[in-house]
Design an enzyme around this catalytic site. Structure first.
Site, short mmCIF file in Angstrom:
data_model
loop_
_atom_site.label_atom_id
_atom_site.label_comp_id
_atom_site.label_asym_id
_atom_site.label_seq_id
_atom_site.Cartn_x
_atom_site.Cartn_y
_atom_site.Cartn_z
N CYS A 15 -73.45 4.80 10.67
CA CYS A 15 -73.34 3.53 11.37
C CYS A 15 -73.45 3.70 12.88
O CYS A 15 -72.51 3.36 13.62
CB CYS A 15 -72.03 2.87 11.01
SG CYS A 15 -71.78 2.83 9.24
N GLU A 16 -74.52 4.28 13.34
CA GLU A 16 -74.79 4.40 14.77
C GLU A 16 -76.29 4.39 14.97
O GLU A 16 -77.02 5.04 14.21
CB GLU A 16 -74.26 5.74 15.33
CG GLU A 16 -72.78 5.91 15.20
CD GLU A 16 -72.21 6.87 16.24
OE1 GLU A 16 -72.81 7.05 17.31
OE2 GLU A 16 -71.14 7.42 15.94
#
Ligand code: LLP
Length: 418
Positions: A343-344
């Site tokens: 999640c980046e």
């Protein structure tokens, strides 16, 4: 030298079809070629025949026990930067007499441990560290053999995060203070002054910074000799890069690098220590991953693979390029963003990369991942650290298992009041 090639359109590492490993190990995983590591090591040895040298592998590049053992068996020493690395080097069979201990902040406990093992050399990086080392050595009635790491204020022309030889960097002792610090050390009871050390950065793609640095170090060795301080060790650090983009090789040869060592140091009657990390293991390793989804965005096509920035941090941290090849060769091409599942947005391995066309379920190899790959991996997003596999001829062996979720979660424990 490349240890991989396509055979019947299947990517092989040495004589092993990587798909066969994937069937057993499951993706993602790292695999390393023993032959490639040996060839890289022997390349240094071959080029340095005329000089008194010791190659001390910088363990931080890849500290898997099996990888260290390959190098230990070839005669390599070790460059370590922590008690953990020192323990790993010893456990893999590297004798203490071939171990140098680098690092900007060795703690008293680490010093005592290294002293108890009688390592070859401490590379001291500050005056305060020198005082503490002297105190520790005296407390156990020993002399610590040291070199000072000198900061030559030379620009290595590499990524800012891995550039270490300029005065603005935290590393080493300013070159202007060389004679002063050697005089101080020479007077200390627990210190045996034996050498000088330098390391200006990593992934160097040019010889000029090395040339400038070695010239300065040579001058210091000669100057110290005139003061009666006769050094017998010159530790030139590591830093020689590897080619990450096979279509655009830029790295100087080991031959040219070693010729510089000969040019500057062959007449000084000193043993030359080298601390290569990346150039021994970088090109030996591949990170194998599976395409989970192909996702068409508004403007770009994303290939989402099951390896993430926690498995290989380099692209995210240093904007590093790694070639990405399909395990099944293909002539069709497409342009993709290759991304991980984390999640980046920084979890990106390649942007707008023109490469072989890929489908969901396909396997890919992220190339040149043998150095600073597994060693810098983490469990971020509670992902399991990936297994590592060593290949040798037509054999392969798992040299680090994937641990279970249970084992990972059980590393934590609840607080006493919970
Ligand atoms: N000696 C010392 C004192 C070092 O600090 C290093 C690397 C080496 C030797 C080995 O350098 P090499 O031959 O591997 O360039 N994580 C970064 C690289 C960090 C290098 C740190 N020091 C990367 O992935 O590019």
């Amino acid at each position: 030298m490349t240890s991989y090639q396509y055979q019947n359109q299947q990517l092989q590492l040495e004589n092993v079809n990587i798909k066969e490993i994937a069937e057993i190990v499951n993706t993602p995983f790292y695999c390393y070629s023993q032959e490639s590591i040996s060839t890289a090591y022997n390349g240094y040895v071959e080029q340095l025949k005329g000089l008194d040298t010791q190659v001390c592998y910088a363990l931080k590049a890849n500290s898997n026990q099996a990888v260290i053992k390959v190098l230990a068996d070839l005669g390599a020493g070790a460059d370590v930067v922590s008690e953990g690395e020192l323990r790993r080097a010893l456990a893999a069979g590297i004798p203490a007499s071939k171990i140098v201990y680098s690092g900007v902040a060795k703690t008293p406990d680490e010093m005592l441990f290294a002293l108890s093992k009688n390592i070859f050399q401490f590379n001291v990086e500050s005056e305060n560290e020198l005082y503490v080392l002297n105190e520790m050595a005296c407390s156990v009635s020993k002399k610590a053999a040291i070199a000072f790491r000198i900061n030559p204020d030379v620009d290595a022309n590499t990524h800012a995060k891995i550039s270490t030889g300029m005065s603005e960097n935290k590393f080493g002792i300013p070159i202007s203070r060389t004679t002063e610090i050697y005089r101080l050390a020479d007077s200390m009871e627990g210190i045996e002054v034996q050498g000088i050390d330098v390391h200006i950065g990593s992934q160097l793609t040019q010889l000029i910074p090395f040339d400038q640095t070695f010239k300065l170090i040579r001058e210091k060795v000669i100057e110290l000799a005139t003061m009666g301080i006769q050094l017998k060790i010159i530790d030139v650090g590591g830093g020689l890069g590897v080619d990450y983009d096979a279509s655009n090789p830029v790295i100087p040869s080991k031959e040219d690098y070693c010729a510089l060592l000969t040019k500057h140091f062959s007449d000084l009657d000193c043993k030359i220590i080298l601390e290569p990390g990346r150039s021994l293991v970088g090109n030996s390793g591949l990170l194998i991953s599976r395409v989970i989804y192909k996702k068409r965005g508004e403007e770009r096509t994303f290939i989402i693979i099951d390896a993430g920035m926690n498995d290989l941090l380099r692209p995210s941290m240093y904007e590093a390029h790694h070639d990405i090849l399909p395990l099944t060769e293909s002539d069709n091409t497409a342009t993709y963003d290759i991304v991980g599942p984390i999640c980046e947005t920084g979890d990106t391995f390649a942007r707008g990369r023109k490469m072989a066309e890929l489908e969901e379920g396909e396997l890919v190899a992220i190339m040149s991942s043998g150095a600073y790959g597994a060693a810098m991996s983490s469990t971020y997003n509670t992902r399991l650290q990936v297994p590592e596999v060593l290949v040798n001829g037509d054999q392969f062996s798992i040299v680090r298992e994937r641990i279970s979720y249970e084992a990972l979660i059980n590393q934590d424990q609840l607080a006493s009041w919970q």
